[in-house]
Write a protein that holds these residues in place. Structure first.
Motif, short mmCIF file in Angstrom:
data_model
loop_
_atom_site.label_atom_id
_atom_site.label_comp_id
_atom_site.label_asym_id
_atom_site.label_seq_id
_atom_site.Cartn_x
_atom_site.Cartn_y
_atom_site.Cartn_z
N LEU A 2 0.87 -1.09 0.06
CA LEU A 2 -0.02 0.10 0.04
C LEU A 2 0.87 1.19 0.06
N GLU A 3 1.89 1.21 0.55
CA GLU A 3 3.01 2.34 0.74
C GLU A 3 3.57 2.48 -0.79
N GLU A 4 3.84 1.51 -1.38
CA GLU A 4 4.43 1.77 -2.74
C GLU A 4 3.43 2.33 -3.54
N LEU A 5 2.10 1.83 -3.77
CA LEU A 5 1.04 2.20 -4.35
C LEU A 5 0.83 4.06 -4.18
N ALA A 6 0.88 4.19 -2.81
CA ALA A 6 0.51 5.66 -2.39
C ALA A 6 1.64 6.43 -3.00
N PHE A 7 2.76 6.14 -2.49
CA PHE A 7 3.99 7.18 -2.70
C PHE A 7 4.69 6.96 -3.92
N ARG A 8 4.73 5.63 -4.33
CA ARG A 8 5.23 5.53 -5.98
C ARG A 8 4.45 5.64 -7.08
N ALA A 9 3.46 5.04 -6.82
CA ALA A 9 2.64 4.88 -8.06
C ALA A 9 1.45 6.19 -8.33
N ILE A 10 1.27 6.65 -6.95
CA ILE A 10 0.36 7.86 -7.16
C ILE A 10 1.11 9.32 -6.89
N LEU A 11 1.52 9.33 -5.64
CA LEU A 11 2.19 10.49 -5.57
C LEU A 11 3.50 10.98 -6.49
N LEU A 12 4.65 10.02 -6.42
CA LEU A 12 5.79 10.29 -7.38
C LEU A 12 5.25 10.59 -8.84
N ARG A 13 4.41 10.01 -9.34
CA ARG A 13 3.89 10.35 -10.86
C ARG A 13 3.09 11.43 -10.75
N LEU A 14 2.25 11.90 -9.68
CA LEU A 14 1.61 13.07 -9.71
C LEU A 14 2.43 14.25 -9.71
N PHE A 15 3.53 14.51 -8.88
CA PHE A 15 4.51 15.47 -8.60
C PHE A 15 5.33 15.49 -9.95
N ALA A 16 5.34 14.30 -10.42
CA ALA A 16 6.59 14.34 -11.58
C ALA A 16 5.80 14.97 -12.70
N ARG A 17 4.77 14.66 -12.94
CA ARG A 17 3.73 15.28 -14.12
C ARG A 17 3.49 16.79 -13.65
N MET A 18 3.41 17.08 -12.41
CA MET A 18 3.05 18.66 -11.97
C MET A 18 4.34 19.57 -11.98
N PHE A 19 5.60 19.07 -11.79
CA PHE A 19 6.85 19.60 -11.99
C PHE A 19 7.87 19.08 -12.66
N ASN A 20 8.56 18.05 -12.34
CA ASN A 20 9.43 17.39 -13.02
C ASN A 20 9.76 16.07 -12.19
N PRO A 21 10.45 15.17 -13.05
CA PRO A 21 10.62 13.77 -12.21
C PRO A 21 11.54 13.81 -11.14
N VAL A 22 12.61 14.61 -11.20
CA VAL A 22 13.40 14.78 -9.69
C VAL A 22 12.81 15.51 -8.70
N ALA A 23 11.94 16.34 -9.01
CA ALA A 23 11.02 17.21 -8.07
C ALA A 23 10.03 15.87 -7.64
N GLY A 24 9.44 15.22 -8.27
CA GLY A 24 8.42 14.39 -7.79
C GLY A 24 9.14 13.23 -6.97
#
Length: 144
Positions: A2-24
């Motif tokens: 569940l942590e990997e789904l939340a922090f990698r699959a959702i949040l990392l992708r969301l912030f990477a698309r909002m800003f850039n991959p490193v910021a995400g």
């Protein structure tokens, strides 16, 4: 998982698309550390953000798939709890914090993933992955 789904699959992708991959990667790793603030000291939460957030986020960014991060997380938790017996009585080996040793070396009540040794292992992994990316061996796939 569940942590990997939340922090990698959702949040990392969301912030990477909002800003850039490193910021995400950095933002999702920091939030991973914040989620673990109740488990130990602020230093240990920072170490978890760095160690687990980056070391599990970078493989996701390289492969574009969640299975590597999930496998690493399951492997770490299995080793820590089932083999080493950290903070549980059901492990193969029973490991309890030794108050005569520095918390920086043992992780104290938090366990080995809050130790300086774990931070160094995580740093070596991160540097290795970044070096491999720079050499073109494992190029990042852009936005995960």
């Amino acid at each position: 998982m569940l942590e990997e789904l939340a922090f990698r699959a959702i949040l990392l992708r969301l912030f990477a698309r909002m800003f850039n991959p490193v910021a995400g990667l950095v933002i999702s790793s920091a939030l991973f550390g914040v989620a673990h603030l109740t488990h130990g000291t602020p230093f240990q939460a920072l170490e978890i953000a760095f160690n687990a957030g980056l070391t599990m986020g970078i493989p996701y960014m390289i492969t574009g798939r969640l299975w590597m991060s999930v496998g690493m997380h399951i492997g770490w938790d299995f080793t820590e709890e089932s083999l080493l017996g950290v903070n549980t009585t059901h492990g193969f080996l029973l490991s309890t914090p030794d108050p005569t040793h520095s918390v920086l070396l043992t992780g104290g009540a938090y366990g080995p993933d809050g130790s300086l040794f774990a931070a160094l292992v995580g740093a070596l992994f991160v540097v290795g992955m970044l070096y491999s990316n720079k050499r073109g061996w494992f190029p990042f796939r852009g936005n995960p």
